[in-house]
Each structure stands twice: as structure tokens, then as C-alpha cells.
Design a protein around this motif. Structure first.
Motif, PDB file in Angstrom:
ATOM      1  N   ASN A   1       0.762  -1.131  -0.004  1.00  0.00           N
ATOM      2  CA  ASN A   1       0.055   0.075   0.076  1.00  0.00           C
ATOM      3  C   ASN A   1       0.979   1.460  -0.030  1.00  0.00           C
ATOM      4  N   LEU A   2       2.058   1.086   0.752  1.00  0.00           N
ATOM      5  CA  LEU A   2       2.749   2.267   0.827  1.00  0.00           C
ATOM      6  C   LEU A   2       3.493   2.783  -0.795  1.00  0.00           C
ATOM      7  N   ALA A   3       3.573   1.492  -1.351  1.00  0.00           N
ATOM      8  CA  ALA A   3       4.234   1.658  -2.736  1.00  0.00           C
ATOM      9  C   ALA A   3       3.006   2.363  -3.821  1.00  0.00           C
ATOM     10  N   ARG A   4       1.965   1.983  -3.519  1.00  0.00           N
ATOM     11  CA  ARG A   4       0.709   2.793  -4.246  1.00  0.00           C
ATOM     12  C   ARG A   4       0.395   3.965  -3.583  1.00  0.00           C
ATOM     13  N   VAL A   5       0.891   4.441  -2.677  1.00  0.00           N
ATOM     14  CA  VAL A   5       0.729   5.887  -2.168  1.00  0.00           C
ATOM     15  C   VAL A   5       1.943   6.753  -2.775  1.00  0.00           C
ATOM     16  N   PHE A   6       2.991   6.078  -2.653  1.00  0.00           N
ATOM     17  CA  PHE A   6       4.249   6.731  -3.424  1.00  0.00           C
ATOM     18  C   PHE A   6       3.937   6.909  -4.936  1.00  0.00           C
ATOM     19  N   ASN A   7       3.292   6.000  -5.489  1.00  0.00           N
ATOM     20  CA  ASN A   7       2.957   6.190  -7.027  1.00  0.00           C
ATOM     21  C   ASN A   7       1.874   7.220  -7.087  1.00  0.00           C
ATOM     22  N   ASP A   8       0.991   7.253  -6.330  1.00  0.00           N
ATOM     23  CA  ASP A   8       0.087   8.253  -6.367  1.00  0.00           C
ATOM     24  C   ASP A   8       0.566   9.675  -6.397  1.00  0.00           C
ATOM     25  N   THR A   9       1.676   9.797  -5.354  1.00  0.00           N
ATOM     26  CA  THR A   9       2.489  10.979  -4.947  1.00  0.00           C
ATOM     27  C   THR A   9       3.312  11.581  -6.195  1.00  0.00           C
ATOM     28  N   ALA A  10       3.840  10.577  -6.947  1.00  0.00           N
ATOM     29  CA  ALA A  10       4.912  10.752  -8.050  1.00  0.00           C
ATOM     30  C   ALA A  10       4.514  12.097  -8.695  1.00  0.00           C
ATOM     31  N   PRO A  11       3.433  12.250  -9.455  1.00  0.00           N
ATOM     32  CA  PRO A  11       3.140  13.455 -10.091  1.00  0.00           C
ATOM     33  C   PRO A  11       3.371  14.776  -9.457  1.00  0.00           C
ATOM     34  N   LEU A  12       3.109  14.637  -8.135  1.00  0.00           N
ATOM     35  CA  LEU A  12       3.195  15.889  -7.338  1.00  0.00           C
ATOM     36  C   LEU A  12       4.908  16.039  -7.047  1.00  0.00           C
ATOM     37  N   ILE A  13       5.542  14.960  -6.862  1.00  0.00           N
ATOM     38  CA  ILE A  13       7.074  14.787  -6.738  1.00  0.00           C
ATOM     39  C   ILE A  13       7.673  15.652  -7.725  1.00  0.00           C
ATOM     40  N   LEU A  14       7.386  15.148  -8.954  1.00  0.00           N
ATOM     41  CA  LEU A  14       8.084  15.658 -10.256  1.00  0.00           C
ATOM     42  C   LEU A  14       7.679  17.176 -10.483  1.00  0.00           C
ATOM     43  N   LEU A  15       6.369  17.599 -10.136  1.00  0.00           N
ATOM     44  CA  LEU A  15       6.222  18.973 -10.379  1.00  0.00           C
ATOM     45  C   LEU A  15       6.872  19.828  -9.049  1.00  0.00           C
ATOM     46  N   ALA A  16       6.939  19.193  -8.090  1.00  0.00           N
ATOM     47  CA  ALA A  16       7.602  19.903  -6.778  1.00  0.00           C
ATOM     48  C   ALA A  16       9.329  20.196  -6.985  1.00  0.00           C
ATOM     49  N   LEU A  17       9.734  19.231  -7.951  1.00  0.00           N
ATOM     50  CA  LEU A  17      11.037  19.341  -8.106  1.00  0.00           C
ATOM     51  C   LEU A  17      11.410  20.588  -9.059  1.00  0.00           C
ATOM     52  N   GLY A  18      10.631  20.797 -10.009  1.00  0.00           N
ATOM     53  CA  GLY A  18      10.837  21.830 -11.061  1.00  0.00           C
ATOM     54  C   GLY A  18      10.355  23.069 -10.185  1.00  0.00           C
ATOM     55  N   GLN A  19       9.265  23.154  -9.364  1.00  0.00           N
ATOM     56  CA  GLN A  19       8.781  24.340  -8.718  1.00  0.00           C
ATOM     57  C   GLN A  19       9.908  25.021  -7.747  1.00  0.00           C
ATOM     58  N   THR A  20      10.558  23.614  -7.179  1.00  0.00           N
ATOM     59  CA  THR A  20      11.430  24.247  -6.012  1.00  0.00           C
ATOM     60  C   THR A  20      12.732  25.184  -6.776  1.00  0.00           C
ATOM     61  N   ILE A  21      13.214  24.586  -7.873  1.00  0.00           N
ATOM     62  CA  ILE A  21      14.129  25.229  -8.864  1.00  0.00           C
ATOM     63  C   ILE A  21      13.624  26.509  -9.082  1.00  0.00           C
ATOM     64  N   VAL A  22      12.493  26.680  -9.465  1.00  0.00           N
ATOM     65  CA  VAL A  22      11.984  28.143  -9.726  1.00  0.00           C
ATOM     66  C   VAL A  22      11.913  29.041  -8.613  1.00  0.00           C
ATOM     67  N   ILE A  23      11.554  28.461  -7.514  1.00  0.00           N
ATOM     68  CA  ILE A  23      11.428  29.167  -6.327  1.00  0.00           C
ATOM     69  C   ILE A  23      12.762  29.726  -5.827  1.00  0.00           C
TER      70      ILE A  23
END
Length: 326
Positions: free
Chosen positions: A35-57
Motif C-alpha cells: 500500500n505504501l508503494a501505491r501511495v508513493f506512486n500516487d504522489t509521483a506526479p506531485l514529486i515531479l512538479l515539486a522538483l521543478g517548482q523548487t528550482i524556480v522558487i
């Protein structure tokens, strides 16, 4: 090691573990590895966008168009796949990366060459990108039966118990953490955000550095656009509506200073994980998912207040040291 234990990242790890322990007291199955693997997979799009947003900020900018970029790219590649099912997945990914990079470059160029505040620029392009989706699609959806098996199957394929979508988030995080911490470009992002005037005297082009940050953010948003529509097997006008708020929340919770020049990608990664757990735990503990935006907004306010207080305390420490040496 002592420094890490006192860091924002260590605090986030402790909070995440405590949160999981609290959830497990009521629903032990939530902390099951599968289930934790499923939660991480659900969160993957947020992680990818947060990486880019962090660099911009980090460069004293913000990108409010990431979710619209995701949606437009997702619609384009979905329509391409529906029209020409034989296009290979690597070509689809290349299209998504390029289209996302172009949209990011548009933001960066306007900020760089016209000196318009980033929040105004990206708020405008966010609306434009959403409008383009409606124009090209006519308001119609692209549904699962119109997508090829290869198109939808790639992000879902499992490797060692984790879908490819999750692995892409892991690899992208590792790559950009190395880039930010070990390269001249990464140091430039921090320098420009920390003190733009001083950065100019060291030979850095502030506008160009911010432009590159927007391109990286746009590229990651484009990639996420394909992964999103392929995973959920649907593309429509309002896809990922309001998701930019969660992205900013993940960054701020992770300790990224809105004023720029401070924070780490590890912190943003952990901030996304924290929000991902909250989002997946809401239905489990009987809280309506419609509270998600309210929780994200509250998290931003609390995290900004926490960051501001921490910065004031650091300033006092510096002043006390200066007085001691005087």
C-alpha cells in the motif's frame, strides 16, 4: 550527521513517521509495503512538479502554470495517440518533454526579457494554456478506449513492485538533487535567489538563470502530463485543476523559502510525500477529499509562518555573534 538531525528534512522525516504510526493505529493495512508503494506512486506526479517548482522558487520566481502545462501536454499527447496509435512511447515522451520545455521557455523569456513579475506571467500563461486545451479539443474528452495499450501501459508497468511512474519520480529526484548540489548551475540557482545583485558581480546572468529554471520546470510538467493521462487513461480540459496549489504547498512544507535562495530538493521531496500521505489517508480516516485544498492551503500558511520565524531566529543569532565580536 548532527547537522542533519537538526535540519528541516529530519523534522519532516519524523513527522511523516509519526503520521504513519498514527494512521496505523486505526488502519494497520495502510502501512503495508504494497500500500505504501501505491501511495508513493500516487504522489509521483506531485514529486515531479515539486522538483521543478523548487528550482524556480530558488531563483526568486514562481510558476503557477505547471498544472496547466501538464494538462495541455497531456491533452496533446492523448490526441496524438488517439489519431496515430502506432506512434511509439519514446516518441510520445519526447513530444511531451519538448512541448513542456517550450511552455516553460515562454514563461522564462517573458520574465527575463520583459521584466514582468513571475506571478503575473505564469498566472496569465496558466489561463492561456487552459484556453488552448479547450480550443484544440473542442471541450471533448479523450477516453481510455481511444488510447493504445502501449500508451497507457508504460507508466503502469511494475519493476520490483513499484510502477514505472514511481521509478521515474525516484530517478528524477536523484538526478536533480545531484545537479543542484554538485554543479555550477545548481550553485547559480542559489546565488541568484539569495542575492541577485551580488550574483551579477560574480558574472551570473540573473535573467538567463531564471529562464533555465522555468525551462526545467516546464520540461518536468510536460513529462508529468503524459504520465498523468496515461496512468488515469483520460484527458480533459480541467485535468489537474488547482494542482498548482498542492505543488507550492509541497515546496513550502519542505522548507523552500518563497523569497528564494534557501531550501533543498530533499525537503521538497519530503513535503510532497507528506501531502501524498495526507491525501491518501483522508478517505481512510473518514475525512472528505474535498477538504484537500483547504488542508493544502492551511499547510502553506503554517509552513510560511514557520519558515519566517526560523529565518528571524537565524538573523538574531548572526546579530548576537556580531555584537560579541564588536
Amino acid at each position: 550527521m548532527t547537522g542533519f538531525l537538526k535540519s528541516r528534512e529530519a523534522l519532516l522525516v519524523a513527522v511523516i513517521l509519526a503520521l504513519l504510526a498514527l494512521i496505523a493505529t486505526r488502519f494497520p493495512g495502510f502501512v503495508d509495503p504494497a500500500n505504501l508503494a501505491r501511495v508513493f506512486n500516487d504522489t509521483a506526479p506531485l514529486i515531479l512538479l515539486a522538483l521543478g517548482q523548487t528550482i524556480v522558487i530558488l531563483t526568486r520566481c514562481i510558476d503557477l502554470s505547471v498544472a496547466a502545462n501538464l494538462a495541455l501536454t497531456g491533452m496533446v499527447v492523448a490526441m496524438l495517440n488517439a489519431a496515430i496509435p502506432g506512434v511509439p512511447v519514446p516518441a510520445i515522451i519526447a513530444v511531451a518533454l519538448c512541448l513542456g520545455a517550450v511552455m516553460g521557455a515562454i514563461n522564462g523569456l517573458i520574465v527575463w526579457k520583459l521584466s514582468i513579475p513571475p506571478i503575473v506571467v505564469t498566472l496569465g500563461t496558466m489561463t492561456i494554456y487552459r484556453g488552448i486545451i479547450f480550443v484544440i479539443s473542442g471541450g471533448e474528452w479523450v477516453n481510455s478506449h481511444e488510447m493504445s495499450a502501449a500508451f497507457t501501459g508504460f507508466p503502469r508497468a511494475e519493476i520490483l513492485g513499484l510502477p514505472v511512474l514511481g521509478w521515474i519520480a525516484v530517478l528524477a529526484s536523484a538526478f536533480f538533487i545531484v545537479v543542484i548540489n554538485r554543479t555550477a548551475l545548481g550553485r547559480a540557482f542559489y546565488a541568484v535567489g539569495g542575492n541577485p545583485n551580488a550574483a551579477v558581480y560574480t558574472g551570473l546572468d540573473v535573467g538567463r538563470t531564471q529562464f533555465l529554471a522555468f525551462v526545467i520546470s516546464g520540461t518536468l510538467a510536460g513529462l508529468t502530463g503524459y504520465l498523468w493521462v496515461a496512468r488515469y487513461s483520460v484527458a480533459y480540459v480541467d485535468i489537474a485543476g488547482g494542482f498548482e496549489l498542492e505543488v507550492v504547498a509541497a515546496c513550502v512544507i519542505g522548507g523552500i523559502a518563497i523569497a528564494g535562495g534557501a531550501g533543498t530538493l530533499v525537503g521538497a521531496f519530503l513535503g510532497a510525500i507528506f501531502l501524498g500521505i495526507i491525501k491518501n489517508a483522508l478517505p481512510v480516516i473518514g475525512v472528505s477529499p474535498f477538504w484537500q485544498l483547504a488542508i493544502s492551503g492551511s499547510a502553506i500558511v503554517i509552513a510560511v509562518a514557520f519558515n519566517a520565524r526560523a529565518n528571524r531566529q537565524k538573523g538574531r543569532i548572526i546579530l548576537k555573534r556580531a555584537e560579541g565580536h564588536a
